[in-house]
Design a protein around this motif. Structure first.
Motif, PDB file in Angstrom:
ATOM      1  N   PRO A 199      11.563  -1.009   5.314  1.00  0.00           N
ATOM      2  CA  PRO A 199      10.547  -1.383   4.328  1.00  0.00           C
ATOM      3  C   PRO A 199      11.141  -1.351   2.911  1.00  0.00           C
ATOM      4  N   CYS A 200      10.492  -2.045   1.996  1.00  0.00           N
ATOM      5  CA  CYS A 200      10.902  -1.933   0.594  1.00  0.00           C
ATOM      6  C   CYS A 200      10.034  -0.885  -0.115  1.00  0.00           C
ATOM      7  N   THR A 201       9.070  -0.350   0.582  1.00  0.00           N
ATOM      8  CA  THR A 201       8.264   0.779   0.104  1.00  0.00           C
ATOM      9  C   THR A 201       7.885   1.621   1.306  1.00  0.00           C
ATOM     10  N   LEU A 202       8.040   2.935   1.181  1.00  0.00           N
ATOM     11  CA  LEU A 202       7.559   3.830   2.241  1.00  0.00           C
ATOM     12  C   LEU A 202       7.114   5.111   1.536  1.00  0.00           C
ATOM     13  N   GLU A 203       5.888   5.015   0.997  1.00  0.00           N
ATOM     14  CA  GLU A 203       5.338   6.094   0.174  1.00  0.00           C
ATOM     15  C   GLU A 203       4.373   6.933   0.990  1.00  0.00           C
ATOM     16  N   TYR A 204       4.299   8.200   0.637  1.00  0.00           N
ATOM     17  CA  TYR A 204       3.436   9.109   1.381  1.00  0.00           C
ATOM     18  C   TYR A 204       2.516   9.847   0.419  1.00  0.00           C
ATOM     19  N   MET A 205       1.311  10.180   0.871  1.00  0.00           N
ATOM     20  CA  MET A 205       0.487  11.103   0.081  1.00  0.00           C
ATOM     21  C   MET A 205      -0.303  12.022   1.010  1.00  0.00           C
ATOM     22  N   ASP A 206      -0.443  13.258   0.595  1.00  0.00           N
ATOM     23  CA  ASP A 206      -1.171  14.215   1.425  1.00  0.00           C
ATOM     24  C   ASP A 206      -2.676  14.165   1.096  1.00  0.00           C
ATOM     25  N   ALA A 258      -7.448  12.606  -2.056  1.00  0.00           N
ATOM     26  CA  ALA A 258      -8.779  12.945  -2.581  1.00  0.00           C
ATOM     27  C   ALA A 258      -8.944  12.563  -4.048  1.00  0.00           C
ATOM     28  N   ILE A 259      -7.899  12.789  -4.844  1.00  0.00           N
ATOM     29  CA  ILE A 259      -8.065  12.553  -6.287  1.00  0.00           C
ATOM     30  C   ILE A 259      -8.004  11.080  -6.663  1.00  0.00           C
ATOM     31  N   VAL A 260      -7.538  10.216  -5.736  1.00  0.00           N
ATOM     32  CA  VAL A 260      -7.486   8.783  -6.066  1.00  0.00           C
ATOM     33  C   VAL A 260      -8.264   7.926  -5.067  1.00  0.00           C
ATOM     34  N   SER A 261      -8.993   8.586  -4.144  1.00  0.00           N
ATOM     35  CA  SER A 261      -9.606   7.808  -3.052  1.00  0.00           C
ATOM     36  C   SER A 261     -10.617   6.786  -3.558  1.00  0.00           C
ATOM     37  N   PRO A 277      -9.082   0.438  -1.699  1.00  0.00           N
ATOM     38  CA  PRO A 277      -9.982  -0.613  -1.220  1.00  0.00           C
ATOM     39  C   PRO A 277     -11.114  -0.025  -0.359  1.00  0.00           C
ATOM     40  N   THR A 278     -10.779   0.891   0.559  1.00  0.00           N
ATOM     41  CA  THR A 278     -11.790   1.604   1.337  1.00  0.00           C
ATOM     42  C   THR A 278     -11.471   3.085   1.230  1.00  0.00           C
ATOM     43  N   ALA A 279     -12.419   3.860   0.799  1.00  0.00           N
ATOM     44  CA  ALA A 279     -12.156   5.301   0.662  1.00  0.00           C
ATOM     45  C   ALA A 279     -11.933   5.897   2.057  1.00  0.00           C
ATOM     46  N   PRO A 280     -10.823   6.607   2.250  1.00  0.00           N
ATOM     47  CA  PRO A 280     -10.548   7.172   3.570  1.00  0.00           C
ATOM     48  C   PRO A 280     -11.535   8.298   3.880  1.00  0.00           C
ATOM     49  N   GLY A 281     -11.878   8.427   5.151  1.00  0.00           N
ATOM     50  CA  GLY A 281     -12.812   9.478   5.566  1.00  0.00           C
ATOM     51  C   GLY A 281     -12.204  10.857   5.384  1.00  0.00           C
ATOM     52  N   ASN A 282     -13.066  11.833   5.507  1.00  0.00           N
ATOM     53  CA  ASN A 282     -12.649  13.215   5.282  1.00  0.00           C
ATOM     54  C   ASN A 282     -11.649  13.719   6.318  1.00  0.00           C
ATOM     55  N   GLU A 283     -11.602  13.014   7.466  1.00  0.00           N
ATOM     56  CA  GLU A 283     -10.703  13.438   8.538  1.00  0.00           C
ATOM     57  C   GLU A 283      -9.249  13.011   8.288  1.00  0.00           C
ATOM     58  N   ILE A 284      -9.034  12.171   7.265  1.00  0.00           N
ATOM     59  CA  ILE A 284      -7.673  11.674   7.001  1.00  0.00           C
ATOM     60  C   ILE A 284      -6.834  12.751   6.309  1.00  0.00           C
ATOM     61  N   GLU A 285      -5.715  13.074   6.934  1.00  0.00           N
ATOM     62  CA  GLU A 285      -4.851  14.151   6.435  1.00  0.00           C
ATOM     63  C   GLU A 285      -3.672  13.628   5.618  1.00  0.00           C
ATOM     64  N   ALA A 286      -3.292  12.392   5.873  1.00  0.00           N
ATOM     65  CA  ALA A 286      -2.131  11.826   5.163  1.00  0.00           C
ATOM     66  C   ALA A 286      -2.195  10.316   5.203  1.00  0.00           C
ATOM     67  N   MET A 287      -1.473   9.718   4.282  1.00  0.00           N
ATOM     68  CA  MET A 287      -1.478   8.268   4.182  1.00  0.00           C
ATOM     69  C   MET A 287      -0.054   7.797   3.876  1.00  0.00           C
ATOM     70  N   LEU A 288       0.321   6.649   4.428  1.00  0.00           N
ATOM     71  CA  LEU A 288       1.591   6.020   4.060  1.00  0.00           C
ATOM     72  C   LEU A 288       1.300   4.633   3.507  1.00  0.00           C
TER      73      LEU A 288
END
Lengths: 468, 468
Positions: free
Chosen positions: A245-252, A257-260, A264-275
């Protein structure tokens, strides 16, 4: 500063391009490390010759000289902690040459990185490094700090795009390093010695960059996961599966929570991480890599992969990602921001360690960043600046660095050492490395006028309490 | 050499791993520059500690010490021109670690490059640099000289694959540079200072390399052209058209003639130039790039593009390419081989210049090599070693270097300076560059014991007539 010295600065750069006024000096006293040190004077040279004249003046009078781009650095690299002259590169902002046939460009250090990229894009070309601050940071600052960015995973950091430099040395001599061709083995590689040297070895006045053809196409994906270990373990696997990939970013979870609300769609409360994963290349290449990615993600039960369909979605994803850093202040008023690096396969362990550290020390710690190259931004938040809180933060920072080094990682991936990490550098470098680096510093800067007090731990030169 | 000194060498490496016998010394006296200098002794250490002990011994007794891989270098880098100890890396030949998850490996300098690549291939991995001598050269020699190879156009030269080193300094101290992660900005970039330093700054004892996933597929093409300018101009165009080959080699008519019997189909007499083009990646990617290449070639009236269909054809094409260098002796018994670099777009002009030079000086000059990165091998053939012939060759060489520099090129792309080009280095580097490099050399090697007489023009230390 002696008014005779200032008169000489006036003679070199002209009255309208230097100042000793307090208001002006304030404008050059800060950077993104949130600290402030007033210079004695500010000079804005317009040519290599003016830089050389300023250096001669500073050197013969043993006056500190600190080169400054846009002041977007986070470790204090642009701060005149011993006063002296701040040499602003604002006027050295010409794109001297773009050579599409040979895919190189020559620029001055004050060129704004994003502006340079915009100009290149029109010619179907790309200068790859993409620090978060690219809209206002300068390429000279990027080179001095060896800035990174999300695209580093595919295209490397700043050092990987620089093939030659013009540098003014402490005595005013003008050094050319490298050449205009990718290949070249005539003598020692001095280019790389200056890239990332944080203004401590010389002042960069010209930069020869490698360019690439602009990729035809890009696809953006958001992977949400109900399992933090599954998401972080995926990072190394993606690359092993021949997806680049030309981007492979992660957030916990805390970062999400602070940028949800921006996503485009706010992730549910069950989401622990995002790439955030981006693929670029030709349309066919991108489609092929996307297929591989989709197949891989489908094997991970806790993960959901979504492809951004509209430009607006892509914009919102990036807006969220880029907003993490400022949005952390929603959590607590004070922040210690680290950019440690671990081997990719160790990211799950690093993240787990930060969770435990956060719980044990009762500090909010969030992790996000350039997972693809193991470069994780660890933000340690604190409520106040009491001694008790400060002690906790130092404890967290020290434990983090120890852990990172024990995992064969390193202290900084792209922010540099500056003053923020100089007290910790000897954790990463042994006595021999430190000695060799100090000797190189001394070789290039006998009078210790070049950005004194940076990189190396406090000593008689770099102790901020020592006046010149 | 004093027998006391030799006794100490025996104590360090063991009796069976060192020698002062003339027969043994002869085996370590030559390299591919075709020159011979006898060392006083040969030592084959087995560990970093043994290298460190040898260095301390050499340094305290001011004995030259010359690290040696396989002696495949072409500029005299491995020659003990001042005698002293040849430190052979043959026994430092362990692959210490291959980490597929993080795509790095740690190896000792005596590992044979091709062997390393064979081992990696079994794990679906690749160490990209591919010097022509890869079947027998060592990775330590590659790092010391910053070796290139055909794949450099896509994957870079040796420096682009090295992320960290262990180096024994002149005083026996052991220095670690870089780290195990791609990113890392903790202090100065010392790794790159040692890569390409030709054994003059320290002895490399461990190498951390970047690995890549092995490309799934490769296609090989042969482009023959009845027009030399059309073929050479195509080189820059291919890259501008967003085709990124992993090989883009060129050979002129003279080069073709001496190896044409090895090619799948001998090119007709009307063929003036040939390009070998290889594409790698996934099958789909390769097919897409191949389509672009075919379209582009179809627009060039004088060119014919043929795709190699069988492995045998690919083998024959490469056999022909690799045989050019030895086959030049069919033309004349003596050769001066240069590996100049010019910006890609200047290749047509360089080739034209060589044709004129050849005619004017009545010397056979052939051009071939890594056109993709502008690195053209210019071979100047001569009939005898009379003073008249030597003068002509020096005239040709000097004119070639002047021309190359006037075109923003450089003297060497991958062979290094050694002793072959040291007299010419000041044509490429100005006084400031030379001074800085000499100061760095002095910083690392006060007694000038590390491969003395290399890179820098003859002076009191490096004059071969000066004995130690």
């Amino acid at each position: 500063m002696d008014s005779n010295i200032f008169q000489k600065i006036v003679q070199i750069v002209g009255r309208e391009h230097c100042s000793m006024e307090i208001e002006e000096r304030h404008c050059y006293s800060y950077d993104n490390s949130k600290q402030t040190f007033l210079p004695d004077a500010v000079a804005l040279p317009d040519s290599t010759e003016q830089v050389a004249a300023l250096m001669k003046l500073a050197n013969s009078n043993k006056i500190p000289i600190v080169a400054r781009g846009a002041g977007s650095g986070t470790t204090g690299g642009a701060l005149p902690i011993h006063g002296g002259i701040v040499l602003s590169c604002t006027r050295l902002n010409r794109i001297l040459e773009i050579d599409p046939k040979n895919q190189i460009a020559i620029v001055e250090p004050g060129v704004i990185t994003g502006e340079f990229q915009r100009k290149l894009k029109k010619q179907g070309l790309m200068y790859a490094p993409d620090p978060a601050s690219l809209k206002f940071c300068t390429i000279g600052g990027n080179v001095a700090e060896c800035a990174g960015g999300p695209s580093a995973i595919k295209y490397g950091v700043t050092k990987d795009s620089i093939i030659g430099l013009e540098v003014v040395l402490a005595n005013g001599d003008i050094l050319s390093t490298g050449c205009r061709t990718e290949k070249g083995v005539v003598g020692y590689d001095l280019t790389r010695l200056f890239v990332g040297s944080e203004g401590t070895l010389g002042i960069i006045t010209k930069i020869i960059t490698r360019l690439l053809p602009l990729p035809e196409h890009k696809e953006t994906f958001l992977l949400t996961s109900r399992s933090l270990p599954e998401a972080t373990a995926l990072v190394a696997t993606i690359l092993q599966e021949n997806i680049l990939p030309c981007t492979l970013e992660y957030m916990d979870k805390t970062a999400i929570a602070i940028v949800s609300d921006l996503l485009p769609t706010a992730p549910g409360n069950e989401i622990e991480a995002m790439l955030i994963i981006e693929l670029d290349g030709s349309r066919k290449q991108t489609a092929e890599q996307a297929e591989l990615l989709k197949k891989l993600a489908a094997t991970r039960k806790q993960c959901t992969l979504k492809q951004a369909v509209t430009d607006q979605e892509v914009y919102e994803i990036w807006k969220a990602r880029r907003s993490i850093s400022p949005a952390t202040f929603k959590l607590s008023p004070h922040k210690t921001s680290e950019d440690v690096v671990v081997p990719r396969s160790q990211i799950p362990e690093l993240v787990r360690f930060c969770e435990i550290l956060s719980r044990d020390l009762e500090l909010t710690i969030l992790t996000f960043g350039h997972a693809g190259d193991g470069n994780i931004h660890v933000n340690i938040m604190s409520c106040d600046t009491t001694d008790q809180e400060k002690t906790k933060v130092t404890k967290a920072k020290t434990a983090l660095f120890k852990k990172v080094l024990s995992m064969n990682g390193t202290l900084s991936g792209e922010h540099g050492i500056g003053i923020s990490k100089s007290a910790f550098i000897s954790m990463a470098l042994n006595d021999t490395s430190m000695m060799v680096m100090r000797q190189i510093k001394h070789l290039f800067d006998k009078n210790n006028i070049l950005n004194p007090g940076k990189i190396f731990p406090t000593d008689k030169f770099s102790d901020p309490s020592t006046s010149y």
